[in-house]
Design a protein around this motif. Structure first.
Motif, PDB file in Angstrom:
ATOM      1  N   ALA A 183       3.754   6.414  -3.258  1.00  0.00           N
ATOM      2  CA  ALA A 183       3.666   5.040  -3.782  1.00  0.00           C
ATOM      3  C   ALA A 183       2.691   4.970  -4.955  1.00  0.00           C
ATOM      4  N   ALA A 184       1.561   5.675  -4.863  1.00  0.00           N
ATOM      5  CA  ALA A 184       0.558   5.623  -5.926  1.00  0.00           C
ATOM      6  C   ALA A 184       1.037   6.302  -7.201  1.00  0.00           C
ATOM      7  N   LEU A 185       1.808   7.371  -7.065  1.00  0.00           N
ATOM      8  CA  LEU A 185       2.277   8.124  -8.233  1.00  0.00           C
ATOM      9  C   LEU A 185       3.686   7.748  -8.660  1.00  0.00           C
ATOM     10  N   SER A 186       4.292   6.794  -7.940  1.00  0.00           N
ATOM     11  CA  SER A 186       5.661   6.336  -8.249  1.00  0.00           C
ATOM     12  C   SER A 186       6.656   7.501  -8.232  1.00  0.00           C
ATOM     13  N   GLN A 187       6.535   8.345  -7.226  1.00  0.00           N
ATOM     14  CA  GLN A 187       7.488   9.436  -7.064  1.00  0.00           C
ATOM     15  C   GLN A 187       8.167   9.282  -5.711  1.00  0.00           C
ATOM     16  N   SER A 188       9.269  10.002  -5.530  1.00  0.00           N
ATOM     17  CA  SER A 188      10.007   9.868  -4.278  1.00  0.00           C
ATOM     18  C   SER A 188       9.277  10.568  -3.138  1.00  0.00           C
ATOM     19  N   PHE A 189       9.433  10.019  -1.938  1.00  0.00           N
ATOM     20  CA  PHE A 189       8.812  10.598  -0.758  1.00  0.00           C
ATOM     21  C   PHE A 189       9.415  11.964  -0.452  1.00  0.00           C
ATOM     22  N   GLY A 190      10.698  12.129  -0.726  1.00  0.00           N
ATOM     23  CA  GLY A 190      11.364  13.413  -0.504  1.00  0.00           C
ATOM     24  C   GLY A 190      10.793  14.508  -1.389  1.00  0.00           C
ATOM     25  N   ALA A 191      10.467  14.169  -2.634  1.00  0.00           N
ATOM     26  CA  ALA A 191       9.880  15.161  -3.542  1.00  0.00           C
ATOM     27  C   ALA A 191       8.509  15.599  -3.040  1.00  0.00           C
ATOM     28  N   TYR A 192       7.748  14.639  -2.514  1.00  0.00           N
ATOM     29  CA  TYR A 192       6.427  14.987  -1.957  1.00  0.00           C
ATOM     30  C   TYR A 192       6.578  15.949  -0.783  1.00  0.00           C
ATOM     31  N   LEU A 193       7.496  15.652   0.128  1.00  0.00           N
ATOM     32  CA  LEU A 193       7.690  16.535   1.277  1.00  0.00           C
ATOM     33  C   LEU A 193       8.172  17.914   0.843  1.00  0.00           C
ATOM     34  N   ASN A 194       9.052  17.958  -0.152  1.00  0.00           N
ATOM     35  CA  ASN A 194       9.556  19.238  -0.633  1.00  0.00           C
ATOM     36  C   ASN A 194       8.428  20.070  -1.241  1.00  0.00           C
ATOM     37  N   ASP A 195       7.558  19.445  -2.021  1.00  0.00           N
ATOM     38  CA  ASP A 195       6.414  20.166  -2.600  1.00  0.00           C
ATOM     39  C   ASP A 195       5.463  20.652  -1.507  1.00  0.00           C
ATOM     40  N   THR A 196       5.261  19.833  -0.494  1.00  0.00           N
ATOM     41  CA  THR A 196       4.364  20.209   0.604  1.00  0.00           C
ATOM     42  C   THR A 196       4.902  21.406   1.361  1.00  0.00           C
ATOM     43  N   LEU A 197       6.190  21.404   1.664  1.00  0.00           N
ATOM     44  CA  LEU A 197       6.794  22.530   2.375  1.00  0.00           C
ATOM     45  C   LEU A 197       6.770  23.801   1.542  1.00  0.00           C
ATOM     46  N   ASP A 198       6.835  23.654   0.225  1.00  0.00           N
ATOM     47  CA  ASP A 198       6.782  24.833  -0.645  1.00  0.00           C
ATOM     48  C   ASP A 198       5.400  25.476  -0.636  1.00  0.00           C
ATOM     49  N   VAL A 199       4.341  24.663  -0.573  1.00  0.00           N
ATOM     50  CA  VAL A 199       2.989  25.211  -0.660  1.00  0.00           C
ATOM     51  C   VAL A 199       2.497  25.747   0.683  1.00  0.00           C
ATOM     52  N   LEU A 200       3.020  25.214   1.781  1.00  0.00           N
ATOM     53  CA  LEU A 200       2.582  25.665   3.102  1.00  0.00           C
ATOM     54  C   LEU A 200       3.272  26.965   3.495  1.00  0.00           C
ATOM     55  N   LYS A 201       2.525  27.827   4.178  1.00  0.00           N
ATOM     56  CA  LYS A 201       3.063  29.071   4.698  1.00  0.00           C
ATOM     57  C   LYS A 201       2.928  29.097   6.213  1.00  0.00           C
ATOM     58  N   ILE A 202       3.697  29.969   6.837  1.00  0.00           N
ATOM     59  CA  ILE A 202       3.632  30.093   8.295  1.00  0.00           C
ATOM     60  C   ILE A 202       2.220  30.473   8.742  1.00  0.00           C
ATOM     61  N   ASP A 203       1.565  31.316   7.955  1.00  0.00           N
ATOM     62  CA  ASP A 203       0.200  31.723   8.315  1.00  0.00           C
ATOM     63  C   ASP A 203      -0.755  30.530   8.351  1.00  0.00           C
ATOM     64  N   ASP A 204      -0.542  29.564   7.467  1.00  0.00           N
ATOM     65  CA  ASP A 204      -1.395  28.373   7.476  1.00  0.00           C
ATOM     66  C   ASP A 204      -1.226  27.583   8.775  1.00  0.00           C
ATOM     67  N   VAL A 205       0.019  27.460   9.206  1.00  0.00           N
ATOM     68  CA  VAL A 205       0.289  26.726  10.446  1.00  0.00           C
ATOM     69  C   VAL A 205      -0.310  27.458  11.644  1.00  0.00           C
ATOM     70  N   TRP A 206      -0.109  28.765  11.704  1.00  0.00           N
ATOM     71  CA  TRP A 206      -0.658  29.543  12.821  1.00  0.00           C
ATOM     72  C   TRP A 206      -2.175  29.545  12.805  1.00  0.00           C
ATOM     73  N   HIS A 207      -2.754  29.485  11.629  1.00  0.00           N
ATOM     74  CA  HIS A 207      -4.216  29.406  11.513  1.00  0.00           C
ATOM     75  C   HIS A 207      -4.736  28.167  12.248  1.00  0.00           C
ATOM     76  N   GLY A 208      -4.117  27.027  11.981  1.00  0.00           N
ATOM     77  CA  GLY A 208      -4.546  25.794  12.631  1.00  0.00           C
ATOM     78  C   GLY A 208      -4.249  25.779  14.116  1.00  0.00           C
ATOM     79  N   LEU A 209      -3.081  26.273  14.515  1.00  0.00           N
ATOM     80  CA  LEU A 209      -2.714  26.266  15.935  1.00  0.00           C
ATOM     81  C   LEU A 209      -3.590  27.227  16.738  1.00  0.00           C
ATOM     82  N   GLY A 210      -3.933  28.364  16.124  1.00  0.00           N
ATOM     83  CA  GLY A 210      -4.818  29.304  16.807  1.00  0.00           C
ATOM     84  C   GLY A 210      -6.194  28.705  17.042  1.00  0.00           C
ATOM     85  N   LYS A 211      -6.707  27.991  16.049  1.00  0.00           N
ATOM     86  CA  LYS A 211      -7.998  27.329  16.226  1.00  0.00           C
ATOM     87  C   LYS A 211      -7.911  26.251  17.300  1.00  0.00           C
ATOM     88  N   ALA A 212      -6.800  25.537  17.348  1.00  0.00           N
ATOM     89  CA  ALA A 212      -6.644  24.487  18.360  1.00  0.00           C
ATOM     90  C   ALA A 212      -6.669  25.073  19.770  1.00  0.00           C
TER      91      ALA A 212
END
Length: 265
Positions: A183-212
């Motif tokens: 909303a702040a950048l006037s871009q689509s929500f789908g584009a934001y999610l697509n960029d987020t999924l591109d930058v995240l890696k499986i190792d990042d997710v496992w890093h957080g889950l392992g700490k949890a």
């Protein structure tokens, strides 16, 4: 003016008491794992009903407050990221910091602090009350191992539910941050999610889950140790409950720092 000899004596006594508690926690952890893996051979298995009851209380019942906290954290990160990057005209890259901060750090830590205050205190208070009322001694007299009956279900429930809560917090935080950023950048929500999924890696997710999962072990052991070492009546229960929360939160923050340092070397 305090006597230096007495000061050093107090430091020594507290250090020994701390090491004693650490050894007791390690022994409880190993014994809980032992009963979980081999209890069925001795006809004293860890009760599945107790594990699911603990999982419901620790995880499912905490979903409303966990959702609120996760959404708030996501919005806070979005606001601060847009403001900070806006100083350099790089607001379009806010999704990188938001995604990595949420998945690797904020979700497991915030859920750990939440569960420590909500469930860790309850574990310590319940066990302390049972000790004062000699219910733990009654279990021993009946031939029921207290660690198998009281510790193993809670430990299993926390190890399972903490990563689940962290994963839920990941989704809620990223979605709430995405709504604000798009909303702040006037871009689509789908584009934001697509960029987020591109930058995240499986190792990042496992890093957080392992700490949890590690935080879940810390919360369980701190609550059980403090509840087991209670002294006095109602005042003692209140004291160990408070100590359990403070110690759990402290150890979670320290463990998070050590985990992050080792994982990024």
């Amino acid at each position: 003016m305090a006597n230096p000899a007495k000061v050093f004596e107090q430091i020594g006594r507290r250090t020994i008491a701390g090491l004693d508690e650490m050894g007791y926690a390690a022994a409880l952890f190993l014994e809980a794992i032992y009963w979980t893996l081999t209890g069925w051979r001795q006809r004293q298995p860890v009760r599945v009903n107790s594990v699911f009851a603990a999982m419901t209380e620790i995880g499912v019942a905490a979903l409303p407050i966990a959702t609120l906290l996760a959404a708030t954290i996501g919005l806070m990160l979005a606001i601060q990221s847009l403001y900070s990057l806006g100083l350099f005209g790089a607001e379009q890259y806010a999704f990188i910091g938001i995604a990595l901060s949420v998945v690797r750090e904020f979700s497991p830590m915030i859920m750990g602090i939440l569960v420590a205050g909500r469930s860790g205190s309850a574990i310590a208070a319940r066990l302390a009350t049972m000790n004062i009322n000699q219910e733990v001694d009654a279990l021993v007299v009946m031939g029921i191992n207290p660690t198998r009956f009281l510790v193993s279900p809670v430990l299993l429930a926390l190890v399972v539910m903490m990563p689940c809560l962290a994963m839920w917090a990941n989704m809620v935080s990223i979605l709430s941050a995405g709504l604000y950023v798009s909303a702040a950048l006037s871009q689509s929500f789908g584009a934001y999610l697509n960029d987020t999924l591109d930058v995240l890696k499986i190792d990042d997710v496992w890093h957080g889950l392992g700490k949890a999962a590690l935080f879940g072990i810390i919360i369980a052991l701190v609550g059980v140790v403090n509840g087991s070492l209670v002294k006095g009546g109602a005042e003692g229960v209140g004291r160990v409950t408070t100590r359990s929360v403070v110690l759990s939160v402290t150890l979670i923050v320290v463990a998070d720092m050590i985990f992050a340092y080792l994982a990024t070397r």
